[in-house]
Design a protein around this motif. Structure first.
Motif, mmCIF file in Angstrom:
data_model
loop_
_atom_site.group_PDB
_atom_site.id
_atom_site.type_symbol
_atom_site.label_atom_id
_atom_site.label_comp_id
_atom_site.label_asym_id
_atom_site.label_seq_id
_atom_site.Cartn_x
_atom_site.Cartn_y
_atom_site.Cartn_z
ATOM 1 N N TYR A 25 0.807 -1.227 0.000
ATOM 2 C CA TYR A 25 0.000 0.000 0.000
ATOM 3 C C TYR A 25 0.835 1.269 0.000
ATOM 4 C CZ TYR A 25 -3.519 -3.475 1.027
ATOM 5 O OH TYR A 25 -4.319 -4.597 0.961
ATOM 6 N N GLY A 53 -1.490 -2.058 -5.014
ATOM 7 C CA GLY A 53 -2.110 -1.411 -3.877
ATOM 8 C C GLY A 53 -3.580 -1.081 -4.063
ATOM 9 N N ARG A 83 -7.528 -5.958 -1.146
ATOM 10 C CA ARG A 83 -7.976 -5.170 0.005
ATOM 11 C C ARG A 83 -9.084 -5.898 0.760
ATOM 12 N NH1 ARG A 83 -6.448 0.104 0.628
ATOM 13 N NH2 ARG A 83 -5.025 0.908 -0.980
ATOM 14 N N ASP A 121 0.447 -5.344 4.680
ATOM 15 C CA ASP A 121 0.526 -3.964 5.148
ATOM 16 C C ASP A 121 1.598 -3.790 6.224
ATOM 17 O OD1 ASP A 121 -0.156 -1.303 5.211
ATOM 18 O OD2 ASP A 121 -1.870 -1.564 6.550
#
Length: 299
Positions: free
Chosen positions: A152, A159, A165, A220
């Motif tokens: 990210y 990203g 996500r 992350d």
């Protein structure tokens, strides 16, 4: 020549799939399909091939498909292609549900097509050799896998991937970790899971025969904490999986080689075929249940 229909238009599709197919002496692009037609047209134009507006039309125009799309979209296209008798070079994970993974396997087995799932590290010769030697040595009691990625950060091509996500490290890099552990320790029989900060997920697996493994995964991580570490522990000490001795482009070229070998020989026993892809999805699915319900899940 093996004519590939390419499904997908993102960074992975363009810089790995399309580039490797174009460079391979026994493969060629038959065309490109994407959910964004403008991107599909641009990628097709780079390689001088047609852009397709219809999935089935591209399937009809090729001998095999290469897919770089979200796994749920991939599964449906793979079923349609296999049913039409097209060979499969698909990405990991095979699907986002066990039901969809089973559909792909059933379609491939019914039509007898060859299949290869692209777990990148499994197509580097030094990694393949290490896993074969380590599995043959035996006596392994435990494995530890740590994969801390940081996608990210500004400029990272993955990203903005919505499915990453939504599903996180478990489904994105978990398949890579499992692809290195399962060949040595064998089938997973029990799964426990726990979440941590920054998208961390920790898995504790029991394998047939009693060996265990732990996986710690995140997309992350702080940039300073990015790491990759795979170690087996056993009666003869410890062994660390080496980094692959090539890049993704060379690995995809090897995957094409191996798909061609399956087609030429008429065999359907590739070590990373859709049946193995389904096995990996089964572990991920069990881990999702273990996370949600706070219990150990039997496979």
């Amino acid at each position: 020549m093996l004519r590939f229909g390419l499904f997908g238009t993102g960074h992975w599709a363009a810089e790995t799939h399309a580039a490797a197919i174009d460079a391979h002496p026994r493969a060629e692009l038959a065309g490109v399909w994407g959910r964004d037609r403008d991107k599909a047209a641009a990628l097709a134009g780079r390689h001088g091939v047609p852009v397709f507006d219809d999935v089935n039309a591209l399937i009809e125009a090729c001998d095999a498909i290469a897919v770089a799309l979200p796994p749920d979209v991939q599964a449906d296209i793979a079923v349609r292609a296999a049913t039409a008798g097209r060979h499969l070079l698909v990405d990991k994970p095979l699907a986002l549900s066990l039901t969809d993974a089973d559909r792909v396997v059933a379609a491939a087995e019914a039509s007898g097509v060859a299949s290869v799932v692209f777990f990148t590290q499994r197509y580097h010769p030094n990694v393949t050799g290490f896993l074969a030697a380590t599995a043959a040595a035996g006596g392994w009691q435990h494995a530890r896998a740590t994969m801390f990625a940081s996608i990210y950060q500004p400029g990272n091509p993955y990203g903005n991937s919505q499915w990453r996500r939504d599903r996180g490290a478990l489904w994105d890099i978990g398949p890579h970790a499992l692809s290195l552990i399962l060949p040595v320790l064998g089938r997973v029989s029990r799964v426990a899971a726990m979440d941590g900060p920054s998208g961390l997920v920790h898995l504790l697996l029991t394998h047939d025969g009693g060996a265990t493994s732990t996986l710690s995964l995140t997309l992350d991580a702080p940039p300073e904490a990015v790491t990759r570490d795979f170690v087996f522990f056993g009666e003869n000490g410890t062994e660390a999986v080496p980094p692959g001795d090539g890049d993704a482009l060379s690995a995809f070229g090897t995957a094409i080689d191996q798909l061609l070998e399956e087609i030429d020989a008429g065999t359907r026993d590739h070590r990373c075929d859709v049946r193995f892809g389904r096995e990996v999805v089964g572990v991920l699915n069990a881990a999702e249940t273990a996370r949600a319900e706070g219990r150990t899940v039997e496979l």
